[in-house]
Scaffold this active site. Structure first.
Site, mmCIF file in Angstrom:
data_model
loop_
_atom_site.group_PDB
_atom_site.id
_atom_site.type_symbol
_atom_site.label_atom_id
_atom_site.label_comp_id
_atom_site.label_asym_id
_atom_site.label_seq_id
_atom_site.Cartn_x
_atom_site.Cartn_y
_atom_site.Cartn_z
ATOM 1 N N HIS A 1 32.660 44.897 40.852
ATOM 2 C CA HIS A 1 32.985 45.621 42.086
ATOM 3 C C HIS A 1 33.023 47.116 41.764
ATOM 4 O O HIS A 1 33.914 47.569 41.037
ATOM 5 C CB HIS A 1 34.332 45.164 42.635
ATOM 6 C CG HIS A 1 34.383 43.699 42.954
ATOM 7 N ND1 HIS A 1 34.017 43.199 44.178
ATOM 8 C CD2 HIS A 1 34.734 42.622 42.198
ATOM 9 C CE1 HIS A 1 34.154 41.879 44.180
ATOM 10 N NE2 HIS A 1 34.577 41.503 42.974
ATOM 11 N N LEU A 2 32.061 47.858 42.283
ATOM 12 C CA LEU A 2 31.996 49.300 42.046
ATOM 13 C C LEU A 2 32.598 50.111 43.195
ATOM 14 O O LEU A 2 32.701 51.321 43.111
ATOM 15 C CB LEU A 2 30.543 49.732 41.790
ATOM 16 C CG LEU A 2 29.894 49.098 40.556
ATOM 17 C CD1 LEU A 2 28.465 49.589 40.393
ATOM 18 C CD2 LEU A 2 30.701 49.372 39.290
ATOM 19 N N ASP B 1 34.298 40.188 36.671
ATOM 20 C CA ASP B 1 34.927 40.389 37.986
ATOM 21 C C ASP B 1 35.745 41.678 37.973
ATOM 22 O O ASP B 1 36.868 41.739 38.497
ATOM 23 C CB ASP B 1 35.793 39.186 38.376
ATOM 24 C CG ASP B 1 36.228 39.213 39.839
ATOM 25 O OD1 ASP B 1 35.709 40.054 40.605
ATOM 26 O OD2 ASP B 1 37.097 38.402 40.225
ATOM 27 N N HIS C 1 41.695 48.905 41.414
ATOM 28 C CA HIS C 1 42.535 49.351 42.520
ATOM 29 C C HIS C 1 43.346 50.547 42.033
ATOM 30 O O HIS C 1 43.450 50.799 40.831
ATOM 31 C CB HIS C 1 43.484 48.241 42.980
ATOM 32 C CG HIS C 1 42.791 47.045 43.547
ATOM 33 N ND1 HIS C 1 42.175 47.061 44.771
ATOM 34 C CD2 HIS C 1 42.624 45.793 43.055
ATOM 35 C CE1 HIS C 1 41.653 45.867 45.018
ATOM 36 N NE2 HIS C 1 41.900 45.076 43.981
#
Length: 425
Positions: free
Chosen positions: A60-61, A303, A307
């Site tokens: 997730h970029l 994965d 955040h």
């Protein structure tokens, strides 16, 4: 200009380390084990081990739309530091790559900012809402590496079945985050022993496994290629194993954290231990280990899910799911499994390079003449403590801060160019 990397350790066909050299020319490996070419730039490998650049099918970029968490630039710099040279970027961005226009937007951002190869997913449904189907054939033509609504399990069987049928027509891979929303019960960690001790709502294992069981049957009926994200439970392993035995075209991945940690390791109501799927029981962890060794699970994927500190500073109930993974994956796995004799170095390298590349038919993850010059130089003796303040990623959300590990990448080469180099190397 040619590059000549000398004094390095490579794996031979028997999985043994041998001293060798690599010559790079025009972005490819032109020779292995040859003499130094005249005029070549020489890189002294100092006896370190060289692997093909790592391939990660699940990252997730965050860009576009969530640049406060990560950008393509910071994410790919983090990946390069961790030894990764090929990333498959999940589609839960804003906008979602559910149209040619949105996919082109993301591809342009990748061209502007990425320091390693980024291959974007297309979404299976419009806005990942699980209802209106996207045009798989058109998205594949414009560069979608595979198709997923990652982060959300597709609830309607008809939607998944029809998209699998369309994917089968163009030999595209359908990739699934498997989660039955009716079985989540607002949980934030595994439904087991530890969640009760902490007084937190749990997510039962069947939330994942029942949707895998549904999807493998849909894939069989559609004749589709189907890949399962982040397998976490023994029931899920059984569903994948049975599907493979039945000849269904299914592959699966496992994440480092699900191989290294289980529910009883969670020290407190700390959101840096909150990921989806959650850390499950010890017998689930044992099942994952066996499934990787026997080929039920095909590869390892991080994965990587960054955040902000602010988002993760509250307890589990209020925080988002996800941890970062690029910069710690190899050393943690090498230390805990190769150094302890549970795996060979060749097994670990294969699960992080050639195996994931094969799932998506990618011509990467190989160290051979004619292959793209994507290389990771690793000091297998280098030992240090994981320190989130030294991360390249914007994310600091990891349960591994303070862990001691050996086997750190010290240089990463992508298409013949150095994209990461440790400061003192």
């Amino acid at each position: 200009m040619k590059k000549y990397i000398e004094n390095i350790q490579l794996l031979n066909e028997l999985g043994e380390q041998v001293t060798s050299s690599i010559t790079i020319e025009n972005k490819i490996i032109s020779e292995i084990g040859g003499e130094q070419p005249e005029g070549a730039e020489v890189i002294d490998g100092k006896g370190c081990f060289v692997s093909p650049g790592f391939v990660d099918l699940h990252v997730h970029l965050r860009e576009p739309g969530f640049e406060h968490k990560e950008t393509i630039e910071t994410g790919t710099k983090s990946a390069a530091k961790g030894g990764f040279t090929t990333l498959c970027a999940m589609p839960n961005t804003k906008p979602v790559p559910d149209s040619i226009e949105n996919l082109n937007l993301i591809n342009n951002l990748i061209k502007e900012s990425a320091v390693v190869r980024v291959l974007p997913y297309g979404s299976l449904t419009v806005n990942e809402a699980g209802e209106q189907r996207t045009n798989i054939e058109e998205l594949k033509k414009h560069g979608a590496v595979a198709f997923s609504d990652d982060g959300i399990g597709i609830q309607l069987s008809s939607t998944m079945y029809e998209q699998m049928q369309d994917a089968a027509k163009v030999d595209a891979v359908v990739v699934a985050h498997c989660e039955d929303n009716s079985l989540i019960y607002n949980g934030v960690m595994h439904e087991g022993k530890r969640n009760k001790e902490l007084g937190l709502p749990g997510i039962p294992s069947i939330c994942e496994s029942v949707q895998i069981a549904r999807d493998v049957l849909l894939a069989e009926a559609a004749g589709a290629r189907y890949h399962v994200c982040h397998v976490s439970s023994k029931e899920s392993v059984r569903a994948v194993r049975d599907a493979k035995a039945a000849g269904i075209r299914v592959t699966a991945e496992v994440c480092p954290h699900h191989l290294l940690l289980e529910e009883m390791d969670i020290p407190s109501d700390d959101a840096n231990w909150k990921m989806n799927p959650p850390l499950r029981a010890k017998d689930d962890l044992d099942s994952l280990h066996q499934a990787l060794l026997d080929g039920t699970i095909d590869c390892i994927a991080t994965d990587h899910a960054p955040h902000t500190v602010e988002e993760k500073c509250c307890g589990m109930v209020g925080a988002p799911f996800g941890i970062v993974g690029f910069e710690t994956a190899f050393p943690l796995l090498y230390t805990n499994f190769v150094e302890t004799g549970k795996w060979t170095l060749k097994q670990l390298v294969d699960w992080m390079t050639v195996k994931p590349a094969e799932i998506f038919d990618l011509p990467y993850g190989k160290l051979e003449v004619g292959a793209s010059a994507d290389l990771t130089i690793i000091d297998l003796q280098k030992e240090q403590v994981v320190d989130v303040e030294k991360f390249e990623t914007k994310g600091r959300n990891t349960p591994f801060n303070g862990w001691n590990a050996k086997g750190w990448p010290i240089m990463t080469i992508f298409e013949g160019n150095i994209v990461y180099q440790e400061a003192n190397v």
